[in-house]
Design a protein around this motif. Structure first.
Motif, PDB file in Angstrom:
ATOM      1  N   SER A 287       0.823  -1.206   0.000  1.00  0.00           N
ATOM      2  CA  SER A 287       0.000   0.000   0.000  1.00  0.00           C
ATOM      3  C   SER A 287       0.861   1.262   0.000  1.00  0.00           C
ATOM      4  CB  SER A 287      -0.935  -0.001   1.206  1.00  0.00           C
ATOM      5  OG  SER A 287      -1.676   1.196   1.270  1.00  0.00           O
ATOM      6  N   ASN A 288       1.885   1.255   0.860  1.00  0.00           N
ATOM      7  CA  ASN A 288       2.789   2.407   0.933  1.00  0.00           C
ATOM      8  C   ASN A 288       3.571   2.576  -0.359  1.00  0.00           C
ATOM      9  OD1 ASN A 288       3.971   4.597   2.368  1.00  0.00           O
ATOM     10  ND2 ASN A 288       5.800   3.353   2.717  1.00  0.00           N
ATOM     11  N   LEU A 289       3.974   1.468  -0.952  1.00  0.00           N
ATOM     12  CA  LEU A 289       4.709   1.513  -2.218  1.00  0.00           C
ATOM     13  C   LEU A 289       3.864   2.133  -3.320  1.00  0.00           C
ATOM     14  CD1 LEU A 289       7.057   0.734  -4.109  1.00  0.00           C
ATOM     15  CD2 LEU A 289       6.003  -1.533  -4.324  1.00  0.00           C
ATOM     16  N   LEU A 290       2.630   1.664  -3.443  1.00  0.00           N
ATOM     17  CA  LEU A 290       1.744   2.189  -4.483  1.00  0.00           C
ATOM     18  C   LEU A 290       1.424   3.664  -4.256  1.00  0.00           C
ATOM     19  CD1 LEU A 290      -0.729  -0.824  -4.923  1.00  0.00           C
ATOM     20  CD2 LEU A 290       1.183  -0.168  -6.394  1.00  0.00           C
ATOM     21  N   THR A 291       1.325   4.063  -2.988  1.00  0.00           N
ATOM     22  CA  THR A 291       1.070   5.475  -2.689  1.00  0.00           C
ATOM     23  C   THR A 291       2.241   6.345  -3.125  1.00  0.00           C
ATOM     24  OG1 THR A 291      -0.351   4.920  -0.806  1.00  0.00           O
ATOM     25  CG2 THR A 291       0.593   7.128  -0.855  1.00  0.00           C
ATOM     26  N   ASN A 292       3.458   5.876  -2.848  1.00  0.00           N
ATOM     27  CA  ASN A 292       4.644   6.628  -3.254  1.00  0.00           C
ATOM     28  C   ASN A 292       4.747   6.733  -4.770  1.00  0.00           C
ATOM     29  OD1 ASN A 292       5.424   7.024  -0.597  1.00  0.00           O
ATOM     30  ND2 ASN A 292       6.735   5.213  -0.544  1.00  0.00           N
ATOM     31  N   VAL A 293       4.467   5.626  -5.449  1.00  0.00           N
ATOM     32  CA  VAL A 293       4.536   5.626  -6.915  1.00  0.00           C
ATOM     33  C   VAL A 293       3.459   6.550  -7.490  1.00  0.00           C
ATOM     34  CG1 VAL A 293       4.262   4.214  -8.987  1.00  0.00           C
ATOM     35  CG2 VAL A 293       5.587   3.349  -7.046  1.00  0.00           C
TER      36      VAL A 293
ATOM     37  N   PRO B 158      -4.947   9.147  -0.041  1.00  0.00           N
ATOM     38  CA  PRO B 158      -3.769   8.624   0.673  1.00  0.00           C
ATOM     39  C   PRO B 158      -2.601   9.609   0.714  1.00  0.00           C
ATOM     40  CG  PRO B 158      -3.820   7.755  -1.560  1.00  0.00           C
ATOM     41  CD  PRO B 158      -5.059   8.608  -1.403  1.00  0.00           C
ATOM     42  N   PHE B 159      -2.773  10.799   0.149  1.00  0.00           N
ATOM     43  CA  PHE B 159      -1.664  11.745   0.019  1.00  0.00           C
ATOM     44  C   PHE B 159      -1.779  12.860   1.055  1.00  0.00           C
ATOM     45  CE2 PHE B 159      -2.847  10.205  -4.263  1.00  0.00           C
ATOM     46  CZ  PHE B 159      -1.729   9.415  -4.512  1.00  0.00           C
ATOM     47  N   THR B 160      -0.719  13.025   1.824  1.00  0.00           N
ATOM     48  CA  THR B 160      -0.650  14.096   2.821  1.00  0.00           C
ATOM     49  C   THR B 160       0.598  14.926   2.571  1.00  0.00           C
ATOM     50  OG1 THR B 160      -1.783  12.747   4.488  1.00  0.00           O
ATOM     51  CG2 THR B 160      -0.538  14.647   5.271  1.00  0.00           C
ATOM     52  N   TYR B 161       0.400  16.211   2.279  1.00  0.00           N
ATOM     53  CA  TYR B 161       1.518  17.119   2.050  1.00  0.00           C
ATOM     54  C   TYR B 161       1.227  18.431   2.764  1.00  0.00           C
ATOM     55  CZ  TYR B 161       2.402  13.896  -1.828  1.00  0.00           C
ATOM     56  OH  TYR B 161       2.613  12.775  -2.580  1.00  0.00           O
ATOM     57  N   ALA B 162       2.295  19.193   2.985  1.00  0.00           N
ATOM     58  CA  ALA B 162       2.129  20.530   3.545  1.00  0.00           C
ATOM     59  C   ALA B 162       1.437  21.418   2.519  1.00  0.00           C
ATOM     60  CB  ALA B 162       3.485  21.108   3.924  1.00  0.00           C
ATOM     61  N   LEU B 163       0.800  22.475   2.999  1.00  0.00           N
ATOM     62  CA  LEU B 163       0.102  23.390   2.097  1.00  0.00           C
ATOM     63  C   LEU B 163       1.045  24.408   1.465  1.00  0.00           C
ATOM     64  CD1 LEU B 163      -3.166  24.024   4.121  1.00  0.00           C
ATOM     65  CD2 LEU B 163      -3.022  23.013   1.842  1.00  0.00           C
ATOM     66  N   ASN B 164       2.107  24.799   2.189  1.00  0.00           N
ATOM     67  CA  ASN B 164       2.904  25.928   1.713  1.00  0.00           C
ATOM     68  C   ASN B 164       4.413  25.712   1.684  1.00  0.00           C
ATOM     69  OD1 ASN B 164       0.655  27.668   1.337  1.00  0.00           O
ATOM     70  ND2 ASN B 164       0.595  28.022   3.541  1.00  0.00           N
TER      71      ASN B 164
ATOM     72  N   LEU C 157       9.144   3.178  -8.866  1.00  0.00           N
ATOM     73  CA  LEU C 157       8.754   1.786  -8.668  1.00  0.00           C
ATOM     74  C   LEU C 157       9.966   0.862  -8.699  1.00  0.00           C
ATOM     75  CD1 LEU C 157       6.490  -0.334  -8.405  1.00  0.00           C
ATOM     76  CD2 LEU C 157       6.360  -0.365 -10.914  1.00  0.00           C
ATOM     77  N   ILE C 158      10.845   1.054  -9.680  1.00  0.00           N
ATOM     78  CA  ILE C 158      12.029   0.197  -9.807  1.00  0.00           C
ATOM     79  C   ILE C 158      12.911   0.311  -8.572  1.00  0.00           C
ATOM     80  CG2 ILE C 158      14.185  -0.123 -11.085  1.00  0.00           C
ATOM     81  CD1 ILE C 158      12.626   0.753 -13.608  1.00  0.00           C
ATOM     82  N   LYS C 159      13.192   1.527  -8.151  1.00  0.00           N
ATOM     83  CA  LYS C 159      14.078   1.730  -7.009  1.00  0.00           C
ATOM     84  C   LYS C 159      13.459   1.210  -5.719  1.00  0.00           C
ATOM     85  CE  LYS C 159      16.393   5.831  -8.905  1.00  0.00           C
ATOM     86  NZ  LYS C 159      16.631   7.285  -8.735  1.00  0.00           N
ATOM     87  N   SER C 160      12.158   1.453  -5.537  1.00  0.00           N
ATOM     88  CA  SER C 160      11.496   1.020  -4.303  1.00  0.00           C
ATOM     89  C   SER C 160      11.464  -0.503  -4.198  1.00  0.00           C
ATOM     90  CB  SER C 160      10.073   1.578  -4.246  1.00  0.00           C
ATOM     91  OG  SER C 160      10.076   2.987  -4.237  1.00  0.00           O
ATOM     92  N   VAL C 161      11.138  -1.172  -5.288  1.00  0.00           N
ATOM     93  CA  VAL C 161      11.079  -2.641  -5.281  1.00  0.00           C
ATOM     94  C   VAL C 161      12.462  -3.228  -5.045  1.00  0.00           C
ATOM     95  CG1 VAL C 161      10.632  -4.668  -6.705  1.00  0.00           C
ATOM     96  CG2 VAL C 161       9.006  -2.782  -6.701  1.00  0.00           C
ATOM     97  N   MET C 162      13.479  -2.658  -5.690  1.00  0.00           N
ATOM     98  CA  MET C 162      14.823  -3.203  -5.549  1.00  0.00           C
ATOM     99  C   MET C 162      15.374  -2.984  -4.150  1.00  0.00           C
ATOM    100  SD  MET C 162      16.760  -2.511  -9.163  1.00  0.00           S
ATOM    101  CE  MET C 162      18.156  -3.465  -8.570  1.00  0.00           C
ATOM    102  N   ARG C 163      15.028  -1.862  -3.513  1.00  0.00           N
ATOM    103  CA  ARG C 163      15.510  -1.626  -2.147  1.00  0.00           C
ATOM    104  C   ARG C 163      14.984  -2.688  -1.186  1.00  0.00           C
ATOM    105  NH1 ARG C 163      14.046   4.084  -3.139  1.00  0.00           N
ATOM    106  NH2 ARG C 163      15.929   5.185  -3.763  1.00  0.00           N
ATOM    107  N   VAL C 164      13.794  -3.196  -1.463  1.00  0.00           N
ATOM    108  CA  VAL C 164      13.199  -4.220  -0.607  1.00  0.00           C
ATOM    109  C   VAL C 164      13.622  -5.624  -1.024  1.00  0.00           C
ATOM    110  CG1 VAL C 164      11.018  -5.238   0.150  1.00  0.00           C
ATOM    111  CG2 VAL C 164      11.216  -2.756  -0.093  1.00  0.00           C
ATOM    112  N   ALA C 165      13.653  -5.864  -2.328  1.00  0.00           N
ATOM    113  CA  ALA C 165      13.869  -7.223  -2.832  1.00  0.00           C
ATOM    114  C   ALA C 165      15.335  -7.626  -2.915  1.00  0.00           C
ATOM    115  CB  ALA C 165      13.216  -7.367  -4.214  1.00  0.00           C
TER     116      ALA C 165
END
Length: 328
Positions: free
Chosen positions: A4-10, A148-154, A274-282
């Motif tokens: 879930s976190n991975l897909l949110t980041n992507v 699922p996205f939380t960011y600062a306003l300013n 996606l590539i970097k996130s998957v490789m960091r875990v796998a």
């Protein structure tokens, strides 16, 4: 792996400020290459000049609108200086000159003689030039959650920056669409296909090329502003690789199309995340370190560019008939 976190980041990369900045830079390159047939390999130079123009003007105390105007002026002057002696060149000769010009901009920015102005290789800290942009925000301070996205306003990586960035991309797309349908745009396409024939019709080919170079360069300068607002102005961050990333984005989405640069930028940055996130875990740390994974991601980008040129140079949305590379 937290899927879930991975897909949110992507998914977050699809509308990130960096994605918008590169989409805008690719739209500018599309004016150069897709419409006019100019092999500009120095778009990073326009981006860096826009970033420096905006940051230095803001640090000097200029208001937001004046700093943006300075960035645009820098791009116009650079385009004229670059275009006057080089626009009679064609194909790879023009590519060599433009990539050299962009490198000159980067090396001048790194020069220790200009440390007080550009910060040399250390660059300019983001907190020194972001305040005017943040101050123009109509939103209150704090965070905002949308799905699922939380960011600062300013702050640096904010909803305000995303809103402005994608509004600029939308306006640039509208501008390019209108120009493509206009007599001016048809002349540019004619130059791309056969500039000798356009010249025989009495058109000033050099003037049209210069106009296209200036317009695409201004879009590149605005992209440079968007690129540095979430970070700092660092000359090496907008070096040669940046130009090739912009080219990859343009060719991926499709040159001579309106929405191709946007699609290309979204796919490019989301896929890289996606590539970097998957490789960091796998991939175990003893097999590949984080730095090696980062480098491998860019290797994939290079291979992708090679495969695009070989098998589908028109990109996802492009028409091969619209793609003309004149290497004479």
């Amino acid at each position: 792996m937290d899927l879930s976190n991975l897909l949110t980041n992507v998914a977050g990369e699809l509308f990130a400020p960096t994605t918008a900045a590169f989409a805008l830079a690719a739209i500018g390159l599309n004016v150069h290459f897709g419409l006019t047939g100019l092999l500009n390999m120095g778009q990073a130079g326009f981006m860096l000049l826009g970033a420096y123009g905006f940051a230095i003007s803001t640090i000097a105390g200029w208001p937001l609108w004046a700093a943006v105007a300075v960035a645009i002026a820098c791009a116009v002057v650079f385009a004229v200086i670059l275009g006057v002696p080089t626009l009679k060149l064609r194909g790879d000769y023009l590519a060599i000159v433009t990539i050299a010009a962009a490198e000159i901009v980067r090396l001048v920015g790194r020069s220790t003689a200009l440390t007080d102005l550009t910060g040399a290789s250390n660059g300019l800290l983001g907190n020194s030039f972001k305040h005017t942009f943040s101050g123009a925000s109509p939103f209150p301070d704090g965070n905002f959650t949308l799905g699922p996205f939380t960011y600062a306003l300013n702050t640096s990586n904010s909803w305000w920056l995303r809103l402005v960035a994608w509004a600029l991309v939308a306006l640039a797309c509208l501008l390019v669409w209108r120009l493509m349908k206009s007599p001016w745009g048809r002349v540019l396409k004619g130059i791309r296909e056969d500039e000798d024939a356009v010249r025989a019709l009495g058109k000033n080919v050099f003037s049209y090329k210069m106009q296209a170079l200036v317009l695409g360069g201004v879009l590149g300068a605005l992209a440079g502003i968007l690129f540095v607002l979430p970070r700092a102005v660092q000359p090496d961050a907008l070096g040669r690789p940046t130009t090739f990333w912009v080219w990859t984005i343009l060719l991926l989405g499709g040159a001579a199309t309106v929405f191709g640069p946007i699609l290309g930028s979204m796919i490019f940055w989301a896929s890289l995340m996606l590539i970097k996130s998957v490789m960091r875990v796998a991939v175990p740390p003893e097999v590949m370190t984080v730095g090696e994974i980062e480098a491998f991601g860019w290797i994939v980008v290079g291979v992708t560019l090679m495969l695009l040129i070989i098998f589908r140079p028109q990109g996802i949305m492009g028409d091969k008939k619209e793609l003309a590379i004149d290497a004479r």
